[in-house]
Design a protein around this motif. Structure first.
Motif, PDB file in Angstrom:
ATOM      1  N   THR A 402       0.832  -1.206   0.000  1.00 18.77           N
ATOM      2  CA  THR A 402       0.000   0.000   0.000  1.00 18.77           C
ATOM      3  C   THR A 402       0.864   1.253   0.000  1.00 18.77           C
ATOM      4  O   THR A 402       0.551   2.240  -0.686  1.00 18.77           O
ATOM      5  N   ILE A 403       1.967   1.224   0.746  1.00 16.02           N
ATOM      6  CA  ILE A 403       2.897   2.367   0.754  1.00 16.02           C
ATOM      7  C   ILE A 403       3.442   2.605  -0.653  1.00 16.02           C
ATOM      8  O   ILE A 403       3.500   3.743  -1.137  1.00 16.02           O
ATOM      9  N   GLY A 404       3.821   1.515  -1.327  1.00 15.43           N
ATOM     10  CA  GLY A 404       4.295   1.647  -2.708  1.00 15.43           C
ATOM     11  C   GLY A 404       3.222   2.188  -3.621  1.00 15.43           C
ATOM     12  O   GLY A 404       3.492   3.026  -4.502  1.00 15.43           O
ATOM     13  N   HIS A 405       1.994   1.738  -3.432  1.00 17.18           N
ATOM     14  CA  HIS A 405       0.855   2.211  -4.226  1.00 17.18           C
ATOM     15  C   HIS A 405       0.667   3.721  -4.062  1.00 17.18           C
ATOM     16  O   HIS A 405       0.549   4.455  -5.053  1.00 17.18           O
ATOM     17  N   GLU A 429      -5.362   4.262 -10.797  1.00 19.50           N
ATOM     18  CA  GLU A 429      -5.235   3.258  -9.736  1.00 19.50           C
ATOM     19  C   GLU A 429      -4.420   2.054 -10.221  1.00 19.50           C
ATOM     20  O   GLU A 429      -3.647   1.466  -9.465  1.00 19.50           O
ATOM     21  N   ASN A 430      -4.609   1.689 -11.479  1.00 16.13           N
ATOM     22  CA  ASN A 430      -3.828   0.628 -12.112  1.00 16.13           C
ATOM     23  C   ASN A 430      -2.340   0.990 -12.088  1.00 16.13           C
ATOM     24  O   ASN A 430      -1.480   0.169 -11.755  1.00 16.13           O
ATOM     25  N   LYS A 431      -2.043   2.242 -12.397  1.00 17.91           N
ATOM     26  CA  LYS A 431      -0.656   2.720 -12.378  1.00 17.91           C
ATOM     27  C   LYS A 431      -0.046   2.593 -10.980  1.00 17.91           C
ATOM     28  O   LYS A 431       1.102   2.146 -10.816  1.00 17.91           O
ATOM     29  N   ALA A 432      -0.821   2.982  -9.965  1.00 17.96           N
ATOM     30  CA  ALA A 432      -0.292   2.951  -8.601  1.00 17.96           C
ATOM     31  C   ALA A 432       0.025   1.525  -8.155  1.00 17.96           C
ATOM     32  O   ALA A 432       1.065   1.273  -7.534  1.00 17.96           O
ATOM     33  N   ASP A 433      -0.849   0.578  -8.485  1.00 16.83           N
ATOM     34  CA  ASP A 433      -0.591  -0.823  -8.130  1.00 16.83           C
ATOM     35  C   ASP A 433       0.623  -1.375  -8.862  1.00 16.83           C
ATOM     36  O   ASP A 433       1.490  -2.027  -8.268  1.00 16.83           O
ATOM     37  N   MET A 434       0.671  -1.141 -10.171  1.00 18.19           N
ATOM     38  CA  MET A 434       1.780  -1.687 -10.948  1.00 18.19           C
ATOM     39  C   MET A 434       3.093  -0.981 -10.619  1.00 18.19           C
ATOM     40  O   MET A 434       4.167  -1.599 -10.665  1.00 18.19           O
ATOM     41  N   GLY A 435       3.011   0.288 -10.275  1.00 20.82           N
ATOM     42  CA  GLY A 435       4.214   0.987  -9.839  1.00 20.82           C
ATOM     43  C   GLY A 435       4.760   0.375  -8.559  1.00 20.82           C
ATOM     44  O   GLY A 435       5.969   0.195  -8.397  1.00 20.82           O
ATOM     45  N   SER A 436       3.863   0.032  -7.654  1.00 18.91           N
ATOM     46  CA  SER A 436       4.282  -0.588  -6.393  1.00 18.91           C
ATOM     47  C   SER A 436       4.982  -1.917  -6.643  1.00 18.91           C
ATOM     48  O   SER A 436       6.042  -2.200  -6.063  1.00 18.91           O
ATOM     49  N   LEU A 437       4.406  -2.749  -7.513  1.00 11.83           N
ATOM     50  CA  LEU A 437       5.014  -4.051  -7.815  1.00 11.83           C
ATOM     51  C   LEU A 437       6.272  -3.925  -8.669  1.00 11.83           C
ATOM     52  O   LEU A 437       7.254  -4.629  -8.451  1.00 11.83           O
ATOM     53  N   ALA A 438       6.222  -3.027  -9.643  1.00 11.90           N
ATOM     54  CA  ALA A 438       7.329  -2.919 -10.601  1.00 11.90           C
ATOM     55  C   ALA A 438       8.647  -2.543  -9.923  1.00 11.90           C
ATOM     56  O   ALA A 438       9.725  -2.928 -10.393  1.00 11.90           O
ATOM     57  N   PHE A 439       8.582  -1.808  -8.800  1.00 13.80           N
ATOM     58  CA  PHE A 439       9.803  -1.319  -8.166  1.00 13.80           C
ATOM     59  C   PHE A 439      10.272  -2.181  -6.985  1.00 13.80           C
ATOM     60  O   PHE A 439      11.226  -1.824  -6.303  1.00 13.80           O
ATOM     61  N   VAL A 440       9.600  -3.289  -6.749  1.00 13.36           N
ATOM     62  CA  VAL A 440       9.987  -4.148  -5.619  1.00 13.36           C
ATOM     63  C   VAL A 440      11.423  -4.640  -5.770  1.00 13.36           C
ATOM     64  O   VAL A 440      12.212  -4.614  -4.807  1.00 13.36           O
ATOM     65  N   ASP A 441      11.803  -5.081  -6.962  1.00  9.38           N
ATOM     66  CA  ASP A 441      13.174  -5.596  -7.153  1.00  9.38           C
ATOM     67  C   ASP A 441      14.214  -4.488  -7.003  1.00  9.38           C
ATOM     68  O   ASP A 441      15.274  -4.688  -6.403  1.00  9.38           O
ATOM     69  N   LEU A 442      13.911  -3.304  -7.559  1.00  8.09           N
ATOM     70  CA  LEU A 442      14.843  -2.178  -7.441  1.00  8.09           C
ATOM     71  C   LEU A 442      15.019  -1.796  -5.973  1.00  8.09           C
ATOM     72  O   LEU A 442      16.153  -1.578  -5.509  1.00  8.09           O
ATOM     73  N   GLU A 515       6.011  -4.319 -17.472  1.00  9.59           N
ATOM     74  CA  GLU A 515       5.445  -4.281 -18.818  1.00  9.59           C
ATOM     75  C   GLU A 515       4.097  -3.559 -18.814  1.00  9.59           C
ATOM     76  O   GLU A 515       3.818  -2.718 -19.686  1.00  9.59           O
ATOM     77  N   MET A 516       3.261  -3.876 -17.821  1.00 13.41           N
ATOM     78  CA  MET A 516       1.946  -3.229 -17.733  1.00 13.41           C
ATOM     79  C   MET A 516       2.085  -1.746 -17.396  1.00 13.41           C
ATOM     80  O   MET A 516       1.355  -0.902 -17.922  1.00 13.41           O
ATOM     81  N   LEU A 517       3.045  -1.417 -16.531  1.00  9.41           N
ATOM     82  CA  LEU A 517       3.273  -0.018 -16.163  1.00  9.41           C
ATOM     83  C   LEU A 517       3.634   0.816 -17.385  1.00  9.41           C
ATOM     84  O   LEU A 517       3.181   1.954 -17.536  1.00  9.41           O
ATOM     85  N   LYS A 518       4.443   0.264 -18.274  1.00  8.78           N
ATOM     86  CA  LYS A 518       4.816   0.993 -19.498  1.00  8.78           C
ATOM     87  C   LYS A 518       3.589   1.295 -20.355  1.00  8.78           C
ATOM     88  O   LYS A 518       3.454   2.396 -20.904  1.00  8.78           O
TER      89      LYS A 518
END
Length: 576
Positions: A402-405, A429-442, A515-518
């Motif tokens: 949620t913090i990432g979102h 909202e889709n962007k916020a969720d995918m942004g949270s997941l997309a940056f987990v590895d970084l 990929e979805m975030l892009k």
């Protein structure tokens, strides 16, 4: 209409108000240690902040539906007469803060017979159709009434009939007496509150409630977004997810073209809420750990050179964050309609404060995120998640997701999403969720998370995307989870075991999210309504896998809605 006919039968009301179907979120009690530890001046201020939030609820009820207040009065009168149906109906009315809502099974709940949900809620005339709305605006533009149309299409106006035309009245003027009363309460609170920064904000906010001037709101928002080390929390939340009428404009090519020619941008209208709480210092300190990484995240956003974003990758992030022990949530922020807000990142991108150098502020609601029944969670996991992955599911991981979102809302294009019409909020909202997941590895690589936390966040996030039923297009927060669910499944990020349980292919999740975030950011940059519509329709597909898990969730979780228990706020209201 002074005499209403209640819509739900006694059997239905008894079911929906039963504790198995109506979950309770408990805010601070009257003797909460957090409250007792406050300085006396802050305790006194808190009474007036609660009163201000209570008045905001009265205002938002009118924004939500013209029948809310008279129906509330009707119920109260019927309860005095001993009407049991009215008593049970009032429990649901108070929970969903209005006569109309949608429950967790996507079932519309209408508490008044023959009074349904309108596209324009209470913001527009009740009898105004989409077609008439468009035709009136076209006629007014042809007659050169540009300023009148601008007033109709701002995010802060109530729209009324004016002969055969429409008229937009700034909500500060429309609810003049109530807003003046709120301003009084804020100024009284500022006399005893112990924090100078917080008091400055209260004075600025009070000033903005006395005069219909968007710039006054901008000054208050700008100050509010800097608040970090304050004992108390007070927010007037302004979000425009519920206004479906304004979003229809983009569907009318003639009207959209005319508005563009006249340089008028239609912005969905705000619903208002009041949040009152006490800052939790330990929780807030933990939140602040991510702030130093925000410029790095901004620098890693897709197509970052093609737009301006709120977070500057070359400067200190204008982002404050607080964890709040909740005293009261009124109006829009406190309405429990199949779900309730866990956290908010405000001001939104349509707000003027962001154009005058203001930043954003994340506020997290501790009591709402707490899991009250661990045994129910265990039953849920046993039913839907591969046993070997139970070790990865963690409620704290849900909090970090949620913090990432919320922080991802500050990343990506700052302007232009209004062109996406009714898909704007879904895609954001889709962007916020995918942004949270997309940056987990970084974030794992640069030290924010451990490898174990990384796995927990990924598995917990994927599992929590599954819903009990297919949502409607008006539910932006739920539509986006279906879209993500399908996208991740199509790319092998999860699969179902032979016994119909979710197994997350952990290493495939982040690449799919990137990929979805892009795709999302490309749509937001281009501002192309048709592309947004195709993107949503391609991904908003309720699959057999989702239906299977939904049936399992329904079996172990009967909850249809929820309500707030606000013992401390109730006590303070009586004293105010």
């Amino acid at each position: 209409m002074s005499n209403y006919e209640m819509n739900l039968s006694m059997d239905e009301l008894k079911k929906r108000t039963n504790k198995d179907y109506l979950v309770t979120k408990k805010f601070l009690k009257a003797d909460a240690p957090e409250y007792l530890a406050l300085a006396q001046g802050d305790k006194t201020a808190l009474k007036h902040l609660v009163k201000a939030a209570d008045i905001l609820e009265k205002i938002n009820m009118q924004i939500d539906c013209k029948h809310n207040l008279p129906f509330k009065k009707y119920l109260e009168e019927e309860i005095k007469k001993g009407n049991e149906q009215a008593k049970l109906t009032k429990i649901l009315f108070d929970a969903q803060k209005g006569v109309n809502a949608i429950d967790s099974m996507t079932t519309p709940i209408h508490l008044i017979k023959s009074v349904g949900t309108k596209l324009g809620k209470g913001l527009y005339p009740e009898d105004l159709s989409k077609e008439e709305f468009h035709s009136v605006l076209i006629r007014m533009l042809k007659e050169g009434k540009d300023e009148d149309v601008k007033n109709i299409l701002t995010q802060r106006s109530m729209v009324v009939r004016d002969g055969d035309e429409l008229k937009g009245i700034d909500y500060i003027d429309y609810f003049k007496d109530d807003f003046a009363h709120i301003a009084d309460e804020l100024e009284i609170a500022a006399q005893t509150s112990t924090n100078a920064d917080f008091n400055e904000y209260l004075h600025l906010q009070a000033k903005a409630l006395r005069k219909a001037d968007p710039m006054l709101d901008a000054y208050a928002d700008k100050k509010w977004a800097t608040l970090q080390d304050t004992p108390l929390e007070f927010t007037i939340t302004r979000e425009n997810y519920e206004d479906e009428m304004t979003g229809t404009i983009i569907e009318n090519e003639e009207l959209s073209k005319m508005l563009k020619e006249h340089r008028i941008t239609p912005i969905p209208k705000d619903f208002l809420g009041g949040r009152v709480g006490i800052i939790n210092k330990e929780g807030t300190q933990a939140l602040m750990a991510i702030k130093k990484y925000l410029p790095t995240l901004a620098d890693n956003m897709p197509y970052k050179d093609e737009y301006e974003q709120t977070i500057n990758s070359e400067a200190d992030a204008k982002q404050t964050m607080v964890d709040v022990d909740m005293v009261m949530a009124s109006g829009d922020v406190g309405a429990y309609r199949g779900g309730i807000t866990l956290a908010e990142n405000l001001p939104n991108s349509d707000k003027l404060s962001l154009t005058i150098g203001g930043g954003r502020r994340n506020v997290y609601h501790r009591q709402i995120r707490f899991i009250s029944d661990k045994s129910k969670l265990e039953k849920r996991l046993n039913e839907i998640l591969d046993k070997e992955q139970h070790k990865y599911y963690h409620d704290e991981a849900d909090h970090w997701f949620t913090i990432g979102h919320e922080n991802a809302h500050s990343l990506g294009p700052k302007d232009g999403s209004e062109k996406l019409g009714k898909y704007r909020n879904i895609i954001e909202e889709n962007k916020a969720d995918m942004g949270s997941l997309a940056f987990v590895d970084l974030l794992t690589k640069i030290g924010m998370y451990t490898p174990e936390q990384r796995d927990e966040i990924i598995v917990t996030a994927v599992v929590d995307m599954f819903a009990k039923s297919k949502p409607t297009m008006s539910q932006a927060h739920r539509v986006r989870t279906v879209m993500q669910n399908k996208y991740l499944f199509d790319r092998g990020a999860y699969e179902l075991t032979k016994d119909g349980k979710i197994h997350v292919n952990i290493d495939k999740v982040v690449p799919a999210a990137n990929e979805m975030l892009k795709k999302i950011i490309r749509i937001q940059i281009d501002g192309d309504y048709d592309k947004a519509e195709k993107y949503v329709s391609d991904n908003f597909v309720w699959t057999p896998e989702m239906e299977l898990i939904a049936k399992k969730l329904q079996k172990v979780n009967k909850t249809l809605n929820g309500t707030l228990e606000t013992e401390l706020a109730d006590k303070l209201l009586k004293e105010a």
